[in-house]
Design a protein around this motif. Sequence first.
Motif, short mmCIF file in Angstrom:
data_model
loop_
_atom_site.label_atom_id
_atom_site.label_comp_id
_atom_site.label_asym_id
_atom_site.label_seq_id
_atom_site.Cartn_x
_atom_site.Cartn_y
_atom_site.Cartn_z
N LYS A 20 10.51 -0.85 5.79
CA LYS A 20 10.75 -1.13 4.37
C LYS A 20 11.30 -2.52 4.14
CE LYS A 20 11.63 3.76 3.29
NZ LYS A 20 12.64 4.74 2.81
N GLN A 76 2.29 0.63 5.50
CA GLN A 76 2.97 -0.63 5.20
C GLN A 76 2.36 -1.79 5.98
OE1 GLN A 76 5.32 -1.40 2.97
NE2 GLN A 76 5.16 0.70 2.18
N ASN A 89 -0.70 -2.78 4.20
CA ASN A 89 -0.44 -3.25 2.83
C ASN A 89 -0.68 -4.75 2.76
OD1 ASN A 89 0.57 -3.87 0.30
ND2 ASN A 89 2.22 -2.37 0.44
N ARG A 139 2.17 -7.32 2.59
CA ARG A 139 3.06 -7.54 3.72
C ARG A 139 2.55 -8.62 4.65
NH1 ARG A 139 6.86 -3.63 4.49
NH2 ARG A 139 7.75 -5.26 5.82
#
Length: 796
Positions: free
Chosen positions: A151, A188, A191, A194
Amino acid sequence: MASCHAWNIRVLVAVVCGLLTGIILGLGIWRIVIRIQRGISATSSSTPTEFCRNGGTWENGRCVCTEEWKGLRCTIANFCEKSTYMGFTFARIPVGRYGPSLQTCGKGTPNAGNPMAVRLCNLSPYGEIELQNVTIGNCNENLETLEEQVKDVTAPLNNISSEVQILTSDANKLTAENISSATRVVGQIFNTSRNASPEAKKIAIVTVSQLLDASGDAFQEAAATANNDALTTLIEQMETYSLSLGNESVVEPNIAIQSANFSSKDAVGPLNVRFSVQKGASSSLLSGSTFIHTNVDGLNPDGQTELQVLLNMTKSNSKACGFVVYQNDKLFQSKTFTAKSNFSQKIISSKTDENEQDQSASVDMVFSPRYNQREFQLYSYACVYWNLSTRDWDTYGCQKHKGTDGFLRCHCNHTTNFAVLMTFKKDYQYPESLDVFSNVGCALSITGLALTIVFQIVTRKVRKTSVTWVLVNLCISMLIFNLLFVFGIENSNKNKTSDGDIHDIDFKNNDVPQTDTINIPNPTCTAIAALLHYFLLVTFTWSALSAAQLYFLLIRTMKPLPRHFILFISLIGWGVPAIVVAITVGVIYSQNGKNPQWELDYRQETICWLAIPEPDGVTKSPLLWSFIVPVTIILISNVVIFITISIKVLWKNNQNLTSTKKVSSMRKIVSTLSVAVVFGITWILAYLMLVNDDSIRIIFSYIFCLFNTTQGLQIFFLHTVRTKIFQTEASKVLTLLSSIGGKKSLSSVTRLRLRVRMYNFLRSLPTLHEQFRLLETSPSTEDITLSESDKAKQSI
């Protein structure tokens, strides 16, 4: 007269010996014929049983190998041998996979029990199998901690991607929580905001491939988690990632991604892109098995094509397109479609770089499903796509088309994740009709039972015996069972079999199926199975009641039968089996009633009889609890009573016996047989059919069939023909027949001799006076038994 009597005994012995000899010879010849037939069928098979080696299976004309082997007969190694490197030991690793180390993290670490390192087995540029360097993990990290770390926008995605890949290398240990955490971490990494490196994304592809090896139950549990959209997010991100590979491809055992860049301005005429996936030696996806061709005229599948997609971009202004192939549908957890088999349900995704509002591309697809055509038939299929908003399969904009090449064809007017949901019908090997041996045995039993019932009812007042009621009910239940067995045991679906031709499919119906396997319902067969279940239980129950009654009459002779004994045993004989059958059907229906194929949890499809349990479902089998267990209890009690009666009554020495020892032994043997037949002792042979040796089992099967298909005939001879009333009436009939027709020319002396011989022959058989006078233990026992029988008769 003595010579006639001796002659009759010799004739009886000769007849018995002849019958036994004929039976033994018949079984021997039958066994030889079976062996010859097996030999012919084995030699006529186009493929030897041991043709595919090392766990490979022969399917649809070729060997399908495991991941560790390849080649025509699965004899070429496709793995890296056991190795040790940097202190870590690795077991055999298939080519293209990462193998976990045998060393695992300690109990005191967050990653306890998981491998400490992984190692890749791959092909070198020259095609040689080689092991790559070892990747060591961090025992202080687990999927939950990595989920928290990812995160952070500054988190090292390369290290996190490697750690996730190591933690998911052993798919057998993955739980629903592990799958959810891993998909969130991988999501993630994919993503676009990122900006993960290409290396991190390629390692993440390996993680996705490893996740698809996890159990389907774990995925179902992960998808059922409240507010869990990790799987849907991952599917969307995989589509987007497929557009970023340029003209490269990434192929892992369970996922393959490939894209193509082009300029629509350079295209002449319609711009079509064709993506093909070729069949491999195993079910895994292999490098070099996917191809992209641009500016093609249409689909062009061949015998090696497993699936092919044609992306029609005539009106599109796209610069790139991408394709994703999933080896199975575990990421696509449907609420309407349930996969019960292990058939390959490949999912294909096609996507262009157009805006969602400007989507104008359409797709044409062909699928060649991989399934065992010897065990299953293709029943139908549906062309569907994965609706991301409803998270389920949908048919909007998709149609199926009829082809002439054996492929399943679909057309959709949009691009997304597509699949062909196939439904199969198991190709049951229905047994042949009852053979001559069984038909003759059952026919003789039916005739014998019918004659026994008529005789017992008509002569009941003359014989004045209380055992008639039990014997008649036993014969009635056995007669009905034999009739149902002969005329109803075969499933009528046997005559509805088809060859599973694709041209028999309904192409107008494109609804999403509920499951991938179906069975044609047959309520009639279910009803017959229930009736067979009931009447066979009734037969065994009345045999147990017969044993109980004889125990009271012959052993406990000083105590009278219970009050209203006949009414009491009638309620038990016909009522208890009905309760057992009703409870069995009710429990199965309550547990599986929502499934339209619930009846197959109660009965078989090949015949109308109770279902045979799977190896892992024996304890839940209706055959075990509602038939085998009660029948076993009845047989054990009958055997105990049979042994007791045989020792204390049938074979007890009788000091007042005036016949010869030879005649006395014959009477005892026949008396023992008469009791054994009514008690159903021969059904014990069924347990001998459970042996693993085929040769021994088939012999006991024939013996079991011989004794039990003719059980009604045995009852007729032992409990009807042997009675004095029947012998007297038979003698009168023979006398009448001998006086008419061609026999009229015989002299009176000849007719008299014939009648005397026939009468003496029938009299030589031990006779059942009243209810077992043939037992003849002692005058006192016999008198007591008869008096108790009369009391029981008066209480009816």
